[in-house]
Design an enzyme around this catalytic site. Sequence first.
Site, PDB file in Angstrom:
ATOM      1  N   SER A  97      46.267   1.587   5.565  1.00 41.99           N
ATOM      2  CA  SER A  97      47.331   1.242   6.509  1.00 41.99           C
ATOM      3  C   SER A  97      47.515  -0.258   6.686  1.00 41.99           C
ATOM      4  O   SER A  97      48.503  -0.685   7.288  1.00 41.99           O
ATOM      5  CB  SER A  97      47.045   1.878   7.872  1.00 41.99           C
ATOM      6  OG  SER A  97      47.209   3.270   7.810  1.00 41.99           O
ATOM      7  N   GLU A 128      -0.507 -31.695 -11.040  1.00 43.48           N
ATOM      8  CA  GLU A 128      -0.202 -31.397 -12.432  1.00 43.48           C
ATOM      9  C   GLU A 128      -1.252 -31.869 -13.433  1.00 43.48           C
ATOM     10  O   GLU A 128      -1.391 -31.277 -14.499  1.00 43.48           O
ATOM     11  CB  GLU A 128       1.154 -32.027 -12.807  1.00 43.48           C
ATOM     12  CG  GLU A 128       2.339 -31.475 -12.040  1.00 43.48           C
ATOM     13  CD  GLU A 128       2.659 -30.043 -12.414  1.00 43.48           C
ATOM     14  OE1 GLU A 128       2.353 -29.645 -13.563  1.00 43.48           O
ATOM     15  OE2 GLU A 128       3.195 -29.302 -11.573  1.00 43.48           O
TER      16      GLU A 128
END
Length: 691
Positions: free
Chosen positions: A390, A123
């Site tokens: 069903s 970073e």
Amino acid sequence: MATRPRQKPSKSPAADGRPSAGRAAGRRRGRGSRSGSRSWFGRLARLGLLAGIWGIVALGGMVAWYAYDLPELDDLYIIERRNSLTLEAADGTVLATYGDLYGEHQPLKALPAALPQALIATEDRRFYSHFGIDPVGLARASLANLKAGRVVQGGSTLTQQLAKNVFLDRDRTLKRKVQELLLAFWLERNFTKDQILEMYLNRVYFGAGAHGVEAAAQRYFDKPASRLSLTECAMLVGLLKAPSRLAPTGNIKSAQSRAAQVLLNMADAGFISDATARAAIASPARLARSRIPLPNARYFADWVVEEVYQLVGRGHADLRVVTTMDPHLQGGAEHAVEALMDREAERQDVGQAALVALAPNGAVRAMIGGRDYLESSFNRATLARRQPGSAFKPLVYLTALENGIRPDDEFVDGPISIGNWRPRNYDGQYHGSMTLREAAAHSINTIAVQLDEKVGRDRVIETARRLGITSDLKPHPSLALGSFEVGVLELTAAYAAFANGGYAVQPYGVLRISDGRGNLLYERSTGGMTARMIDDDALGDINDLLRAVTETGTGRAARIGRPAAGKTGTTSDYRDAWYVGYTPDLVAAVWVGNDDNTPTKKVTGSGLPAQIWRSFMGEALKGKPVSALPAPAARSFSLSSLWDSIVSQFGSGSTQRAEPQAAPVEREDLLAPGQNSEPRMIWQTGPQPVR
């Protein structure tokens, strides 16, 4: 003789050394040109100086204005916490976490050296040399972005990132950027580099609700931050690029790939050797065993959250909830759905699937609300309403059994009409005289409709309500064939009564709830069974019918080598396919179809759903003792029972007989394309209607 006076000869320029008038004028013009140029340069210089002064004044004014509007610097020491909610299985497996998790503040010296090294290497390489902003880094990022034609690098320092994360919002405005720079200067002036680094690691967001390195270490690796390994440090630092997207709880491969880049950065910065980096990349960090997620368990977790808040409210901090989910069964459900859908979905035009498994007392053991939670978090197991076809017939059968019909009673599969509606079987043919057991096994539509008409549609709806069906049902003739939509979970719960001795159940997912201090807020003392709704005779008979479905009928693909019962369901144009089945130990339902209600390629309940059910249940019950389902009660012969049988056969109107043929696969043909709940009547003329 007079003489003429001598005249002085005029001196030429060469003679007296003085310039002629023309030369003098030219020289005067030259001096004027040079003095004019000097005057313009002077003016420009004065204008530039003036502009610079005013620019400095304007910049100072802007800085003063934004400095006046800076947030309170006391925010550096204040952490705003949101309540967190952690859901786990009884064995401690974390299923999901909601809200934020904050760990204890960790001094930099207590953390492994690899963590700040990975952070700096990735970073902010010049962290210890810059003064809050990094001109070199900014120039490098600007050049890279210019070459790429888009933003590919950022030039913010760790100090700037800390200022942004603690004090400011995410708005990309000039004001926010200026304030970020001012706060970075303030941080550099008031704290050492190590203090800034320590604050950063304890405040930054690492994804999955984890704020700070201690919370992240606990959430992902189930250990304190002081014990993080090199690869674990690299993974945590890698998450900072996109915490939510890269969080290993949802994307472990991407998290490992990003961690590999961090390790290469560390080698490039000289913190570790190339050999060490290569070895670490070859053996990446993994989630702790107790933190390995079940990818689709979030469907269950989302459903349970509402139950938690109903039980204890929303005012408690950091709730910890022990749920009913069984990680083994959930994993088996995910595998069964994924394996069969990956193999068959494209070929059969099936986009989605749902599965619910309950203990007979209503405890939810597994739940799949769709093929992939990350792609679609909509829970088809609890929120969707689909036609059961069903799979609804057992409620019709049960109502008939409770009103004197028996499994061996004979009915005729022949043309019938109700008004102008004539229900049809799958193949459009009729199969003559058969017992109710045979009709149930082969899902004969006409006989289900006869039963529905004989006992009354309102009574069938009442039976559905008793067993927990809350969806909207109407007393339409097509009710018997499952034309009204229900949810997967509620239909599964209705079937649970067939397995648990006849008791209605309320599905539940919470066992215990405690707060962040360990205080017990709720503990379930009983299961989800409520009142007994089915007596012994009817219970034995319904199990007799549904066992025949699995053993000899449309559910043969669901056989698992032990006593089981169930029912298939397929709706008009093959839009929905179901299998709902059970053993004495577990009740499960499977639905497949498409979210947009488009037809599949003739997928029936006896196909893909039954196969998924068999795969799941076979694994779930492996090694468990075999138990029998409730059997039909022994009935002695009596004139009254004979009379009841005669009345049941001949007291409900006439039907036409036909020659017996091979039993068809079940299917209902009720809905027009695009319809969801309103049945499409098949207007035909025919014999007298059933009354």
